[in-house]
Design a protein around this motif. Structure first.
Motif, PDB file in Angstrom:
ATOM      1  N   LYS A   1      96.694 -51.445  13.539  1.00 28.47           N
ATOM      2  CA  LYS A   1      95.537 -50.582  13.762  1.00 28.47           C
ATOM      3  C   LYS A   1      95.940 -49.341  14.551  1.00 28.47           C
ATOM      4  O   LYS A   1      95.489 -48.242  14.259  1.00 28.47           O
ATOM      5  CB  LYS A   1      94.427 -51.338  14.496  1.00 28.47           C
ATOM      6  CG  LYS A   1      93.698 -52.318  13.615  1.00 28.47           C
ATOM      7  CD  LYS A   1      92.575 -52.982  14.373  1.00 28.47           C
ATOM      8  CE  LYS A   1      91.870 -53.995  13.496  1.00 28.47           C
ATOM      9  NZ  LYS A   1      90.741 -54.637  14.188  1.00 28.47           N
ATOM     10  N   ARG A   2      96.788 -49.508  15.541  1.00 26.87           N
ATOM     11  CA  ARG A   2      97.273 -48.373  16.337  1.00 26.87           C
ATOM     12  C   ARG A   2      98.022 -47.389  15.438  1.00 26.87           C
ATOM     13  O   ARG A   2      97.846 -46.172  15.528  1.00 26.87           O
ATOM     14  CB  ARG A   2      98.177 -48.871  17.461  1.00 26.87           C
ATOM     15  CG  ARG A   2      98.578 -47.803  18.451  1.00 26.87           C
ATOM     16  CD  ARG A   2      99.424 -48.335  19.607  1.00 26.87           C
ATOM     17  NE  ARG A   2      98.849 -49.504  20.229  1.00 26.87           N
ATOM     18  CZ  ARG A   2      99.425 -50.721  20.261  1.00 26.87           C
ATOM     19  NH1 ARG A   2     100.596 -50.916  19.697  1.00 26.87           N
ATOM     20  NH2 ARG A   2      98.831 -51.733  20.851  1.00 26.87           N
ATOM     21  N   PHE A   3      98.867 -47.913  14.558  1.00 25.68           N
ATOM     22  CA  PHE A   3      99.621 -47.097  13.611  1.00 25.68           C
ATOM     23  C   PHE A   3      98.665 -46.314  12.696  1.00 25.68           C
ATOM     24  O   PHE A   3      98.822 -45.107  12.491  1.00 25.68           O
ATOM     25  CB  PHE A   3     100.539 -48.010  12.790  1.00 25.68           C
ATOM     26  CG  PHE A   3     101.267 -47.334  11.660  1.00 25.68           C
ATOM     27  CD1 PHE A   3     102.357 -46.522  11.918  1.00 25.68           C
ATOM     28  CD2 PHE A   3     100.857 -47.523  10.352  1.00 25.68           C
ATOM     29  CE1 PHE A   3     103.033 -45.897  10.869  1.00 25.68           C
ATOM     30  CE2 PHE A   3     101.525 -46.906   9.304  1.00 25.68           C
ATOM     31  CZ  PHE A   3     102.615 -46.093   9.581  1.00 25.68           C
TER      32      PHE A   3
ATOM     33  N   ALA B   1      95.230 -41.489  10.992  1.00 31.58           N
ATOM     34  CA  ALA B   1      93.865 -41.029  10.755  1.00 31.58           C
ATOM     35  C   ALA B   1      93.463 -39.891  11.681  1.00 31.58           C
ATOM     36  O   ALA B   1      92.549 -39.128  11.359  1.00 31.58           O
ATOM     37  CB  ALA B   1      92.886 -42.187  10.917  1.00 31.58           C
ATOM     38  N   HIS B   2      94.134 -39.758  12.805  1.00 29.61           N
ATOM     39  CA  HIS B   2      93.777 -38.719  13.772  1.00 29.61           C
ATOM     40  C   HIS B   2      93.774 -37.329  13.126  1.00 29.61           C
ATOM     41  O   HIS B   2      92.894 -36.517  13.398  1.00 29.61           O
ATOM     42  CB  HIS B   2      94.734 -38.752  14.966  1.00 29.61           C
ATOM     43  CG  HIS B   2      94.420 -37.721  16.001  1.00 29.61           C
ATOM     44  ND1 HIS B   2      93.322 -37.825  16.820  1.00 29.61           N
ATOM     45  CD2 HIS B   2      95.030 -36.565  16.331  1.00 29.61           C
ATOM     46  CE1 HIS B   2      93.286 -36.772  17.616  1.00 29.61           C
ATOM     47  NE2 HIS B   2      94.317 -35.987  17.341  1.00 29.61           N
TER      48      HIS B   2
ATOM     49  N   LEU C   1      90.527 -44.062   5.067  1.00 30.39           N
ATOM     50  CA  LEU C   1      89.438 -43.094   4.980  1.00 30.39           C
ATOM     51  C   LEU C   1      88.779 -42.881   6.325  1.00 30.39           C
ATOM     52  O   LEU C   1      88.568 -43.819   7.078  1.00 30.39           O
ATOM     53  CB  LEU C   1      88.337 -43.601   4.037  1.00 30.39           C
ATOM     54  CG  LEU C   1      88.579 -43.606   2.557  1.00 30.39           C
ATOM     55  CD1 LEU C   1      87.322 -44.062   1.838  1.00 30.39           C
ATOM     56  CD2 LEU C   1      88.986 -42.260   2.055  1.00 30.39           C
ATOM     57  N   LYS C   2      88.412 -41.645   6.548  1.00 33.77           N
ATOM     58  CA  LYS C   2      87.585 -41.301   7.700  1.00 33.77           C
ATOM     59  C   LYS C   2      86.201 -40.970   7.152  1.00 33.77           C
ATOM     60  O   LYS C   2      86.073 -40.158   6.244  1.00 33.77           O
ATOM     61  CB  LYS C   2      88.171 -40.113   8.460  1.00 33.77           C
ATOM     62  CG  LYS C   2      87.505 -39.862   9.792  1.00 33.77           C
ATOM     63  CD  LYS C   2      88.121 -38.678  10.514  1.00 33.77           C
ATOM     64  CE  LYS C   2      89.320 -39.092  11.322  1.00 33.77           C
ATOM     65  NZ  LYS C   2      89.771 -37.999  12.221  1.00 33.77           N
ATOM     66  N   ILE C   3      85.189 -41.636   7.710  1.00 34.42           N
ATOM     67  CA  ILE C   3      83.814 -41.477   7.258  1.00 34.42           C
ATOM     68  C   ILE C   3      82.981 -40.936   8.407  1.00 34.42           C
ATOM     69  O   ILE C   3      83.085 -41.422   9.533  1.00 34.42           O
ATOM     70  CB  ILE C   3      83.232 -42.830   6.790  1.00 34.42           C
ATOM     71  CG1 ILE C   3      84.075 -43.410   5.657  1.00 34.42           C
ATOM     72  CG2 ILE C   3      81.777 -42.680   6.376  1.00 34.42           C
ATOM     73  CD1 ILE C   3      83.719 -44.829   5.299  1.00 34.42           C
ATOM     74  N   LYS C   4      82.142 -39.963   8.117  1.00 34.33           N
ATOM     75  CA  LYS C   4      81.262 -39.360   9.124  1.00 34.33           C
ATOM     76  C   LYS C   4      79.824 -39.667   8.742  1.00 34.33           C
ATOM     77  O   LYS C   4      79.433 -39.479   7.590  1.00 34.33           O
ATOM     78  CB  LYS C   4      81.501 -37.849   9.165  1.00 34.33           C
ATOM     79  CG  LYS C   4      80.677 -37.106  10.160  1.00 34.33           C
ATOM     80  CD  LYS C   4      81.427 -36.991  11.437  1.00 34.33           C
ATOM     81  CE  LYS C   4      80.657 -36.053  12.365  1.00 34.33           C
ATOM     82  NZ  LYS C   4      81.300 -35.873  13.605  1.00 34.33           N
TER      83      LYS C   4
ATOM     84  N   VAL D   1      83.961 -43.148  11.568  1.00 37.89           N
ATOM     85  CA  VAL D   1      84.543 -44.461  11.329  1.00 37.89           C
ATOM     86  C   VAL D   1      85.787 -44.295  10.473  1.00 37.89           C
ATOM     87  O   VAL D   1      85.817 -43.469   9.562  1.00 37.89           O
ATOM     88  CB  VAL D   1      83.528 -45.372  10.588  1.00 37.89           C
ATOM     89  CG1 VAL D   1      84.137 -46.703  10.229  1.00 37.89           C
ATOM     90  CG2 VAL D   1      82.281 -45.561  11.410  1.00 37.89           C
ATOM     91  N   VAL D   2      86.812 -45.091  10.770  1.00 38.70           N
ATOM     92  CA  VAL D   2      88.032 -45.103   9.959  1.00 38.70           C
ATOM     93  C   VAL D   2      88.168 -46.502   9.375  1.00 38.70           C
ATOM     94  O   VAL D   2      88.108 -47.495  10.105  1.00 38.70           O
ATOM     95  CB  VAL D   2      89.280 -44.752  10.798  1.00 38.70           C
ATOM     96  CG1 VAL D   2      90.535 -44.833   9.942  1.00 38.70           C
ATOM     97  CG2 VAL D   2      89.140 -43.380  11.423  1.00 38.70           C
TER      98      VAL D   2
END
Length: 101
Positions: free
Chosen positions: A12-14, A19-20, A51-54, A86-87
């Motif tokens: 998750k850290r990776f 995702a940042h 995916l990054k979701i807004k 959310v990622v």
């Protein structure tokens, strides 16, 4: 297509690090989760894996319900949830992304 194993904290850290730099690909508006949005989410998740979701307009409890529904329907795993962003991650069978152990 549920995922068989959970992501470790190291994984998750990776993924959070990757995702940042990503921009949100899916934007959930006032209409919430529609059938078309879920189809687009599934297609995009199959292509991108991470995916990054807004979420534009939702209360905290509503956002949690939306995220839970997305995870249940897609078989993805929650990587990170901060505020309205959310990622999620679902690894493809032919993935080139190598997760740490």
């Amino acid at each position: 297509m549920p995922q068989t194993k959970k992501l470790s904290n190291n994984q998750k850290r990776f993924l959070r690090g990757i995702a940042h730099g990503l921009n949100p690909v899916i934007l959930i508006g006032a209409n919430g989760l529609t059938d078309n949005l879920m189809q687009e989410l599934e297609t995009t998740l199959s292509h991108h894996e991470l995916l990054k979701i807004k979420m534009a307009s939702a209360e905290r409890a509503d956002r949690k319900d939306i995220v839970d529904y997305i995870l249940q329907q897609t078989g993805a795993e929650l990587v990170q949830s901060i505020g309205k962003t959310v990622v999620i991650f679902r690894q493809n069978e032919d993935s080139e992304l190598q997760l740490p152990k």
